[in-house]
Design an enzyme around this catalytic site. Sequence first.
Site, mmCIF file in Angstrom:
data_model
loop_
_atom_site.group_PDB
_atom_site.id
_atom_site.type_symbol
_atom_site.label_atom_id
_atom_site.label_comp_id
_atom_site.label_asym_id
_atom_site.label_seq_id
_atom_site.Cartn_x
_atom_site.Cartn_y
_atom_site.Cartn_z
ATOM 1 N N ASN A 134 0.109 4.804 9.458
ATOM 2 C CA ASN A 134 1.118 4.988 8.417
ATOM 3 C C ASN A 134 1.842 6.322 8.535
ATOM 4 O O ASN A 134 3.059 6.400 8.332
ATOM 5 C CB ASN A 134 0.491 4.866 7.029
ATOM 6 N N CYS B 213 0.849 -1.207 0.000
ATOM 7 C CA CYS B 213 0.000 0.000 0.000
ATOM 8 C C CYS B 213 0.878 1.247 0.000
ATOM 9 O O CYS B 213 0.843 2.038 -0.929
ATOM 10 C CB CYS B 213 -0.940 -0.022 1.195
#
Length: 281
Positions: free
Chosen positions: A193, A158
Site C-alpha cells: 500500500n 481498507c
Amino acid sequence: MSLADELFKETCIDILTNGTDTKGELVRPIWEDTGEFAYTIKKFGVVNRYDLRKEFPAITLRRIALKSAMDEILWIYQKKSNNIHDLKSHIWDSWADENGSIGTCYGDVIGRKFLYKGEEIDQMDYVLKQLKENPYSRRIMTNMYQYEYLHSGGLDPCCYSMTYNVTKSEEGLVLNGVLNQRSQDMLAANGWNVCQYALLLMMVAQVNDMIPGELIHIIADAHIYDRHVPMIRELIKREGYPAPKVWLNPEVKDFYQFTTDDLHVEDYQTGEQIKNIPIAV
C-alpha cells in the site's frame, strides 16, 4: 536499509511488544483453508511519514512487485474499474463474483459522478481539476468509504481516503498526501500500500508540474495475523538494503495516459521473498 524498512520494523516490533490480542473475541476474518477465525495482534493509531524527495518508500526486507502495485492503483483511480478482468494480478479474486465484479467499491466509487458547482464530475477528475485550478484548496481529496455503496460491495475499502495538499519550496510547488487506512495487514499489505500510494502521488504530481513530497500514512488498526507472526519475526531480523531508485516516464503529462511501462526501477536489491503468505478473508 531504507527508511521504509526502518519504519516497517519499528511498527511491527511495537505491535508485537505493545499490541493487544484479539484471540477469543468475535472477529470477522477467517482462514479460507480451515474456516477458523483469523485472530490478530493489533495496535491502534499508527502514523508513518515518507518523504519522496529523499527516497522511494519501498521496503527491501522482501521484494514488493512495484509494477503490479502500480497496475492495481491504476485499476482503481485511472480505469475506475471494479472488475478483476481489468487487473493483471489475482489479488481480488476471492472477493469477485462469477462475472469478475467486486461490486460497488474501490474503482466503482471513484468513478461515480456527482454534482459540483453545476458540473458532473467524478472523484479523481475533481482532484486533477482542483490541483490545476485551485492548488491551495484544503478540500482536495478522494473518499471511497461511501455508506450507501457498502452493502453491495465485495468488501469495505481498507485504504479509503487520500487528501492532497500543496506547499511551496524553492524548487517549485510540492504535492503532499495523507493516506487514511482503517485496517492494515502488516505482512501482506503494508509495503504494498505504501508503494502504491507513493506512485499515485508521483503520477498526480507529475501531471500538475509539481514535486512529489511527503506521504503520511495513518492506520487506524495496524495488525499482524496469528499465522503471520513467525514470518514477521524473521523479517525483523533481516538487515535490508538501500532504497531503490524509482522514476516515471517524464513525457507523460496526462494522468490517464500512464501505464506500467512508464515505471522505471533501478537498484532494487531485496531479501528473499516470503512465499505462500496465508490471507484471511
